[in-house]
Write an enzyme that holds these catalytic residues in place. Sequence first.
Site, PDB file in Angstrom:
ATOM      1  N   CYS A 114      56.494  51.415  52.809  1.00 45.50           N
ATOM      2  CA  CYS A 114      57.038  51.874  54.103  1.00 45.50           C
ATOM      3  C   CYS A 114      58.003  50.866  54.717  1.00 45.50           C
ATOM      4  CB  CYS A 114      55.895  52.130  55.076  1.00 45.50           C
ATOM      5  SG  CYS A 114      54.741  53.346  54.448  1.00 45.50           S
ATOM      6  N   HIS A 251      57.657  52.097  62.622  1.00 46.10           N
ATOM      7  CA  HIS A 251      57.319  52.951  61.476  1.00 46.10           C
ATOM      8  C   HIS A 251      56.384  54.049  61.977  1.00 46.10           C
ATOM      9  CE1 HIS A 251      56.059  54.535  57.764  1.00 46.10           C
ATOM     10  NE2 HIS A 251      54.877  53.955  57.758  1.00 46.10           N
ATOM     11  N   ASN A 281      54.643  60.882  58.170  1.00 48.95           N
ATOM     12  CA  ASN A 281      54.953  59.543  57.661  1.00 48.95           C
ATOM     13  C   ASN A 281      55.930  59.692  56.488  1.00 48.95           C
ATOM     14  OD1 ASN A 281      54.991  57.055  56.408  1.00 48.95           O
ATOM     15  ND2 ASN A 281      52.772  56.740  56.497  1.00 48.95           N
TER      16      ASN A 281
HETATM   17  O1  UT7 Z   1      52.441  54.066  56.242  1.00 45.63           O
HETATM   18  C1  UT7 Z   1      51.720  52.966  55.747  1.00 45.63           C
HETATM   19  C2  UT7 Z   1      50.620  52.597  56.626  1.00 45.63           C
HETATM   20  N1  UT7 Z   1      49.672  53.681  56.766  1.00 45.63           N
HETATM   21  C3  UT7 Z   1      48.975  53.734  57.861  1.00 45.63           C
HETATM   22  O2  UT7 Z   1      49.202  52.944  58.737  1.00 45.63           O
HETATM   23  C4  UT7 Z   1      47.880  54.752  57.972  1.00 45.63           C
HETATM   24  C5  UT7 Z   1      46.692  54.081  58.600  1.00 45.63           C
HETATM   25  N2  UT7 Z   1      45.500  54.917  58.716  1.00 45.63           N
HETATM   26  C6  UT7 Z   1      45.454  56.024  59.485  1.00 45.63           C
HETATM   27  O3  UT7 Z   1      46.437  56.455  60.059  1.00 45.63           O
HETATM   28  C7  UT7 Z   1      44.098  56.664  59.695  1.00 45.63           C
HETATM   29  O4  UT7 Z   1      43.095  55.838  59.153  1.00 45.63           O
HETATM   30  C8  UT7 Z   1      43.980  58.074  59.057  1.00 45.63           C
HETATM   31  C9  UT7 Z   1      44.797  59.064  59.862  1.00 45.63           C
HETATM   32  C10 UT7 Z   1      44.446  58.049  57.624  1.00 45.63           C
HETATM   33  C11 UT7 Z   1      42.529  58.555  59.094  1.00 45.63           C
HETATM   34  O5  UT7 Z   1      42.048  58.551  60.425  1.00 45.63           O
HETATM   35  P1  UT7 Z   1      40.651  57.878  60.775  1.00 45.63           P
HETATM   36  O6  UT7 Z   1      40.439  58.095  62.207  1.00 45.63           O
HETATM   37  O7  UT7 Z   1      40.705  56.457  60.280  1.00 45.63           O
HETATM   38  O8  UT7 Z   1      39.645  58.770  59.958  1.00 45.63           O
HETATM   39  P2  UT7 Z   1      38.641  58.330  58.794  1.00 45.63           P
HETATM   40  O9  UT7 Z   1      39.374  58.025  57.544  1.00 45.63           O
HETATM   41  O10 UT7 Z   1      37.693  57.297  59.326  1.00 45.63           O
HETATM   42  O11 UT7 Z   1      37.856  59.667  58.589  1.00 45.63           O
HETATM   43  C12 UT7 Z   1      37.017  60.189  59.621  1.00 45.63           C
HETATM   44  C13 UT7 Z   1      36.448  61.521  59.175  1.00 45.63           C
HETATM   45  C14 UT7 Z   1      35.792  61.463  57.809  1.00 45.63           C
HETATM   46  O12 UT7 Z   1      34.656  62.273  57.849  1.00 45.63           O
HETATM   47  P3  UT7 Z   1      33.177  61.646  58.047  1.00 45.63           P
HETATM   48  O13 UT7 Z   1      33.004  60.711  56.893  1.00 45.63           O
HETATM   49  O14 UT7 Z   1      33.221  60.950  59.367  1.00 45.63           O
HETATM   50  O15 UT7 Z   1      32.298  62.852  58.023  1.00 45.63           O
HETATM   51  C15 UT7 Z   1      36.791  62.065  56.876  1.00 45.63           C
HETATM   52  O16 UT7 Z   1      36.224  62.665  55.759  1.00 45.63           O
HETATM   53  O17 UT7 Z   1      37.493  62.491  59.050  1.00 45.63           O
HETATM   54  C16 UT7 Z   1      37.420  63.117  57.756  1.00 45.63           C
HETATM   55  N3  UT7 Z   1      38.762  63.497  57.372  1.00 45.63           N
HETATM   56  C17 UT7 Z   1      39.326  64.656  57.707  1.00 45.63           C
HETATM   57  N4  UT7 Z   1      38.848  65.705  58.428  1.00 45.63           N
HETATM   58  C18 UT7 Z   1      39.679  66.751  58.610  1.00 45.63           C
HETATM   59  C19 UT7 Z   1      39.673  62.772  56.651  1.00 45.63           C
HETATM   60  N5  UT7 Z   1      40.808  63.472  56.514  1.00 45.63           N
HETATM   61  C20 UT7 Z   1      40.616  64.647  57.169  1.00 45.63           C
HETATM   62  C21 UT7 Z   1      41.425  65.767  57.396  1.00 45.63           C
HETATM   63  N6  UT7 Z   1      40.918  66.789  58.124  1.00 45.63           N
HETATM   64  N7  UT7 Z   1      42.697  65.852  56.958  1.00 45.63           N
END
Ligand code: UT7
Length: 324
Positions: A114, A251, A281
């Site tokens: 990125c 970004h 993104n």
């Molecule tokens: O561009 C390079 C740099 N990239 C970034 O900076 C991205 C950084 N990370 C993020 O933006 C966030 O971590 C994400 C958007 C990717 C994820 O958000 P989060 O709040 O960190 O969610 P998580 O990964 O902790 O997941 C929480 C829950 C999980 O379920 P449980 O285990 O709590 O039951 C996931 O399975 O959300 C679930 N989940 C989803 N639910 C519905 C993960 N993806 C989805 C989805 N729809 N698409």
Amino acid sequence: MNRYSRVAGTGSYLPDKVLTNAELEKLVDTSDEWIRTRTGIERRHIAAPDETCSSMAEHAARRALKAAGQTPADVDLIVVGTTTPDLVFPNTGTLLQQRLDIHGCPAFSLEAACSGFVFALSMADKYVRLGEAKCALVVGAECLSRITDWSDRSTCVLFGDGAGAVVLTPADEPGIIGTHLHSDGRYKDLLFFPYGVSSGFDKLRSGAVAGITMLGNEVFRTAVRTLSRLVDETLAKNGIERDQIDWLIPHQANLRIIQSAADKLGLPMDKVVLTVQDHGNTSAASIPLALDTAVRDGRIHRGQTLLLETFGGGFTWGSALIRY
Ligand code: UT7
């Protein structure tokens, strides 16, 4: 030797096809509400089957050249930041050069995930300052839809395709005030694409699913921490105060990461260029796409001070402080 480089023009391109959160609900077990509240993303653009990184880069480059009052024949350097090149080689910069029907100037691409555009900008700035280029085309372009696993809800809702470009020309005053780049491969396992040329496309041939792989939570936490340090570093190294920043152009990975960087700067969100809701993104394309959006809609004016900041796989991260 020129003392500085300046952004003479900007351009960008987005594919026609828009993929909404509602459409993603039909592909994977997700919801518009989850995607919007966790990421800020509402829609993203997806390249048509006949579009590639270099074809999108060409549109953005031609628009940036036009805005700069330059023609392809004026270009004497091309640097493209991308992780989704058309081919392993020739490099995407050279393919873009061919598309612009110009020949002979150095043209190359670099990989910094990125952060590719900010790394490319930093490199081109040095060429211009050293007098080795007078019209540098700097591009961030990505076709992430081609390396996305469309069955993985944790990543497929995040990414989009597009390209952005700037033209740098020599100037007596900055222009690019400073760029600050960093990399740390210790974090390679937190965000990566699992296949490559020398580590073996043969695994892919065996039918394994391939897609961008990310430990989202950890990436999120490290991004917030790192971008906060980066803001401090950029202000200190350039001797400027937070209230001298007119626009933050981050970004566009996640609205919540962007909000924390704005808080750090004490900037209200109406001084932050936000495109994550419309573009998702787009990796190396996200900053030049956001920059061009705000230049063209009249928010960014000549003479204003812009802070560009990025964070991505590697990890790689960096900033550029610009007097537009
Ligand atoms: O561009 C390079 C740099 N990239 C970034 O900076 C991205 C950084 N990370 C993020 O933006 C966030 O971590 C994400 C958007 C990717 C994820 O958000 P989060 O709040 O960190 O969610 P998580 O990964 O902790 O997941 C929480 C829950 C999980 O379920 P449980 O285990 O709590 O039951 C996931 O399975 O959300 C679930 N989940 C989803 N639910 C519905 C993960 N993806 C989805 C989805 N729809 N698409």
